[in-house]
Design a protein around this motif. Structure first.
Motif, PDB file in Angstrom:
ATOM      1  N   PRO A  33      -5.801  -9.658  -1.474  1.00 44.66           N
ATOM      2  CA  PRO A  33      -7.085 -10.155  -0.956  1.00 44.66           C
ATOM      3  C   PRO A  33      -7.629 -11.323  -1.789  1.00 44.66           C
ATOM      4  O   PRO A  33      -7.301 -11.462  -2.965  1.00 44.66           O
ATOM      5  CB  PRO A  33      -8.017  -8.946  -1.076  1.00 44.66           C
ATOM      6  CG  PRO A  33      -7.127  -7.763  -1.189  1.00 44.66           C
ATOM      7  CD  PRO A  33      -5.871  -8.248  -1.843  1.00 44.66           C
ATOM      8  N   ASN A  40     -11.423 -13.577  -2.621  1.00 43.66           N
ATOM      9  CA  ASN A  40     -12.860 -13.318  -2.645  1.00 43.66           C
ATOM     10  C   ASN A  40     -13.530 -13.847  -1.372  1.00 43.66           C
ATOM     11  O   ASN A  40     -12.898 -14.546  -0.571  1.00 43.66           O
ATOM     12  CB  ASN A  40     -13.493 -13.890  -3.911  1.00 43.66           C
ATOM     13  CG  ASN A  40     -13.445 -15.398  -3.970  1.00 43.66           C
ATOM     14  OD1 ASN A  40     -13.029 -16.081  -3.041  1.00 43.66           O
ATOM     15  ND2 ASN A  40     -13.864 -15.945  -5.091  1.00 43.66           N
ATOM     16  N   GLU A  52       0.857  -1.182   0.000  1.00 40.03           N
ATOM     17  CA  GLU A  52       0.000   0.000   0.000  1.00 40.03           C
ATOM     18  C   GLU A  52       0.892   1.231   0.000  1.00 40.03           C
ATOM     19  O   GLU A  52       1.654   1.460   0.943  1.00 40.03           O
ATOM     20  CB  GLU A  52      -0.926   0.002   1.216  1.00 40.03           C
ATOM     21  CG  GLU A  52      -1.919   1.133   1.200  1.00 40.03           C
ATOM     22  CD  GLU A  52      -2.948   1.049   2.306  1.00 40.03           C
ATOM     23  OE1 GLU A  52      -3.929   1.803   2.233  1.00 40.03           O
ATOM     24  OE2 GLU A  52      -2.782   0.245   3.243  1.00 40.03           O
ATOM     25  N   ALA A 110      -8.896 -11.721  -5.240  1.00 40.66           N
ATOM     26  CA  ALA A 110      -9.702 -10.536  -5.521  1.00 40.66           C
ATOM     27  C   ALA A 110      -8.844  -9.590  -6.354  1.00 40.66           C
ATOM     28  O   ALA A 110      -7.645  -9.816  -6.541  1.00 40.66           O
ATOM     29  CB  ALA A 110     -10.142  -9.882  -4.215  1.00 40.66           C
ATOM     30  N   SER A 111      -9.445  -8.523  -6.824  1.00 39.19           N
ATOM     31  CA  SER A 111      -8.686  -7.568  -7.630  1.00 39.19           C
ATOM     32  C   SER A 111      -7.755  -6.743  -6.742  1.00 39.19           C
ATOM     33  O   SER A 111      -7.969  -6.623  -5.529  1.00 39.19           O
ATOM     34  CB  SER A 111      -9.628  -6.662  -8.417  1.00 39.19           C
ATOM     35  OG  SER A 111     -10.480  -5.973  -7.539  1.00 39.19           O
ATOM     36  N   LEU A 112      -6.740  -6.177  -7.368  1.00 39.47           N
ATOM     37  CA  LEU A 112      -5.768  -5.347  -6.660  1.00 39.47           C
ATOM     38  C   LEU A 112      -6.485  -4.096  -6.145  1.00 39.47           C
ATOM     39  O   LEU A 112      -7.090  -3.368  -6.917  1.00 39.47           O
ATOM     40  CB  LEU A 112      -4.633  -4.954  -7.608  1.00 39.47           C
ATOM     41  CG  LEU A 112      -3.490  -4.144  -7.015  1.00 39.47           C
ATOM     42  CD1 LEU A 112      -2.695  -4.985  -6.019  1.00 39.47           C
ATOM     43  CD2 LEU A 112      -2.576  -3.651  -8.122  1.00 39.47           C
ATOM     44  N   PRO A 113      -6.437  -3.838  -4.839  1.00 44.69           N
ATOM     45  CA  PRO A 113      -7.110  -2.651  -4.307  1.00 44.69           C
ATOM     46  C   PRO A 113      -6.472  -1.356  -4.810  1.00 44.69           C
ATOM     47  O   PRO A 113      -5.279  -1.308  -5.106  1.00 44.69           O
ATOM     48  CB  PRO A 113      -6.920  -2.775  -2.789  1.00 44.69           C
ATOM     49  CG  PRO A 113      -6.531  -4.187  -2.536  1.00 44.69           C
ATOM     50  CD  PRO A 113      -5.839  -4.651  -3.782  1.00 44.69           C
ATOM     51  N   THR A 114      -7.263  -0.310  -4.872  1.00 44.49           N
ATOM     52  CA  THR A 114      -6.773   1.004  -5.261  1.00 44.49           C
ATOM     53  C   THR A 114      -5.700   1.452  -4.272  1.00 44.49           C
ATOM     54  O   THR A 114      -5.811   1.223  -3.073  1.00 44.49           O
ATOM     55  CB  THR A 114      -7.935   2.024  -5.253  1.00 44.49           C
ATOM     56  OG1 THR A 114      -8.938   1.544  -6.144  1.00 44.49           O
ATOM     57  CG2 THR A 114      -7.468   3.395  -5.695  1.00 44.49           C
ATOM     58  N   HIS A 149      -2.613   0.343  -4.199  1.00 49.37           N
ATOM     59  CA  HIS A 149      -1.681  -0.753  -3.938  1.00 49.37           C
ATOM     60  C   HIS A 149      -0.954  -1.128  -5.221  1.00 49.37           C
ATOM     61  O   HIS A 149      -1.472  -0.939  -6.316  1.00 49.37           O
ATOM     62  CB  HIS A 149      -2.434  -1.981  -3.418  1.00 49.37           C
ATOM     63  CG  HIS A 149      -3.029  -1.810  -2.060  1.00 49.37           C
ATOM     64  ND1 HIS A 149      -4.134  -1.020  -1.829  1.00 49.37           N
ATOM     65  CD2 HIS A 149      -2.678  -2.329  -0.862  1.00 49.37           C
ATOM     66  CE1 HIS A 149      -4.438  -1.068  -0.540  1.00 49.37           C
ATOM     67  NE2 HIS A 149      -3.564  -1.850   0.062  1.00 49.37           N
ATOM     68  N   LYS A 189       0.985  -6.451   2.355  1.00 46.30           N
ATOM     69  CA  LYS A 189      -0.222  -7.207   2.645  1.00 46.30           C
ATOM     70  C   LYS A 189      -0.330  -8.384   1.680  1.00 46.30           C
ATOM     71  O   LYS A 189       0.195  -8.313   0.568  1.00 46.30           O
ATOM     72  CB  LYS A 189      -1.475  -6.342   2.436  1.00 46.30           C
ATOM     73  CG  LYS A 189      -1.499  -5.056   3.213  1.00 46.30           C
ATOM     74  CD  LYS A 189      -2.723  -4.243   2.825  1.00 46.30           C
ATOM     75  CE  LYS A 189      -2.777  -2.943   3.601  1.00 46.30           C
ATOM     76  NZ  LYS A 189      -4.003  -2.191   3.307  1.00 46.30           N
TER      77      LYS A 189
END
Length: 132
Positions: free
Chosen positions: A64, A66, A54, A73-77, A79, A61
């Motif tokens: 993530p 699902n 991040e 899951a998709s790459l968080p904003t 990051h 981290k």
């Protein structure tokens, strides 16, 4: 800042696929990192799991997964991809060795790697992907 709980509750981690998932290690994050596992539901983070960074908090981290814990899951904003976990660890003891240059076997990674393979290859060109 992320911290690691060093109290042992006697839980075991199955590491039999670690050497299959991580084929070659040429470079790592020096000294490893404590991962921020806030909101990460699985009890174990297996070798081959992508590690993200991040940019605002400077925290490492696990990528993530699902809600059903069946896929990434998709790459968080905010990051970026930082590397790949070298050895399986307990989430509650998230002290991680992180691969930054080497070769992984995407078929031995903990979740379907095809969903993130292209993004990982683009973000981390020094980590090759070679299946058996």
């Amino acid at each position: 800042m992320a911290t690691v709980n060093l109290t042992d509750d006697g839980v075991q981690v199955n590491t039999e696929k670690d050497n299959v998932a991580i084929r070659k290690v040429f470079a790592t994050v020096p000294g490893g990192k404590a991962l921020d596992v806030t909101g990460f539901a699985p009890l174990v983070i297996n070798a081959g799991h992508p590690i993200i960074f991040e940019t605002a908090t400077k925290e490492y981290k696990p990528l993530p997964v699902n809600a059903g814990q069946t896929a990434y899951a998709s790459l968080p904003t905010g990051h970026v991809y930082a590397g790949v976990l070298i050895a399986s660890i307990l989430t509650k003891k998230a002290s991680a060795a992180i691969l930054t240059q080497g070769v992984i076997n995407p078929e031995a990674c903990p979740y379907d790697f095809a969903t993130v393979a292209a993004a990982v290859k683009t973000a981390m060109p020094l980590i090759g992907q070679q299946a058996d």
